[in-house]
Motif scaffolding. Structure first.
Motif, PDB file in Angstrom:
ATOM      1  N   LEU A  32     -11.209  -7.990 -13.907  1.00 39.11           N
ATOM      2  CA  LEU A  32     -10.334  -6.947 -14.428  1.00 39.11           C
ATOM      3  C   LEU A  32     -10.079  -5.864 -13.388  1.00 39.11           C
ATOM      4  N   GLU A  33     -11.083  -5.537 -12.582  1.00 41.33           N
ATOM      5  CA  GLU A  33     -10.890  -4.551 -11.518  1.00 41.33           C
ATOM      6  C   GLU A  33      -9.885  -5.064 -10.499  1.00 41.33           C
ATOM      7  N   GLN A  34      -9.975  -6.344 -10.148  1.00 40.68           N
ATOM      8  CA  GLN A  34      -9.024  -6.934  -9.206  1.00 40.68           C
ATOM      9  C   GLN A  34      -7.611  -6.928  -9.790  1.00 40.68           C
ATOM     10  N   GLU A  35      -7.507  -7.264 -11.066  1.00 45.15           N
ATOM     11  CA  GLU A  35      -6.208  -7.262 -11.739  1.00 45.15           C
ATOM     12  C   GLU A  35      -5.606  -5.852 -11.752  1.00 45.15           C
ATOM     13  N   ASP A  42       1.399  -3.303  -7.196  1.00 51.58           N
ATOM     14  CA  ASP A  42       2.744  -3.727  -7.605  1.00 51.58           C
ATOM     15  C   ASP A  42       3.540  -2.542  -8.126  1.00 51.58           C
ATOM     16  N   ARG A  43       2.893  -1.667  -8.872  1.00 49.19           N
ATOM     17  CA  ARG A  43       3.574  -0.496  -9.413  1.00 49.19           C
ATOM     18  C   ARG A  43       4.075   0.383  -8.279  1.00 49.19           C
ATOM     19  N   ARG A  47       7.931   1.174  -7.531  1.00 48.30           N
ATOM     20  CA  ARG A  47       8.365   2.563  -7.540  1.00 48.30           C
ATOM     21  C   ARG A  47       9.182   2.874  -6.283  1.00 48.30           C
ATOM     22  N   ASN A  48       8.792   2.276  -5.156  1.00 48.79           N
ATOM     23  CA  ASN A  48       9.498   2.515  -3.903  1.00 48.79           C
ATOM     24  C   ASN A  48      10.809   1.748  -3.817  1.00 48.79           C
ATOM     25  N   SER A  49      10.942   0.645  -4.538  1.00 48.74           N
ATOM     26  CA  SER A  49      12.135  -0.179  -4.417  1.00 48.74           C
ATOM     27  C   SER A  49      13.226   0.181  -5.428  1.00 48.74           C
ATOM     28  N   VAL A  50      12.905   0.965  -6.418  1.00 46.44           N
ATOM     29  CA  VAL A  50      13.872   1.317  -7.458  1.00 46.44           C
ATOM     30  C   VAL A  50      14.491   2.677  -7.137  1.00 46.44           C
ATOM     31  N   PRO A  51      15.830   2.761  -7.135  1.00 50.53           N
ATOM     32  CA  PRO A  51      16.444   4.069  -6.877  1.00 50.53           C
ATOM     33  C   PRO A  51      16.091   5.042  -8.002  1.00 50.53           C
TER      34      PRO A  51
END
Length: 68
Positions: A32-35, A42-43, A47-51
């Motif tokens: 669960l920690e790895q997940e 990923d978040r 966040r960086n790829s969405v205008p």
């Protein structure tokens, strides 16, 4: 003496079961920690790829396109 040995054997078996269960829980916690790390990564990437600001055409342009 037999009763004491029997009690010790029962406690030993119970202790082994607890160790097995706790080992499984430890593995589950690690998974669960790895997940969670992957989800956070990923978040951040998302966040960086969405205008942050969306640009929309004026409503008049949408309903009344310029003549061809």
């Amino acid at each position: 003496m037999k009763a004491a040995n029997k009690q010790l054997a029962e406690w030993d078996a119970e202790l082994n079961q607890l160790h097995e269960r706790n080992g499984d829980l430890g593995l589950k916690v690690q998974m669960l920690e790895q997940e969670l790390k992957e989800a956070r990564r990923d978040r951040g990437e998302n966040r960086n790829s969405v205008p942050t600001i969306a640009e929309f055409p004026e409503p008049a342009e949408t309903y009344n396109p310029p003549p061809c």
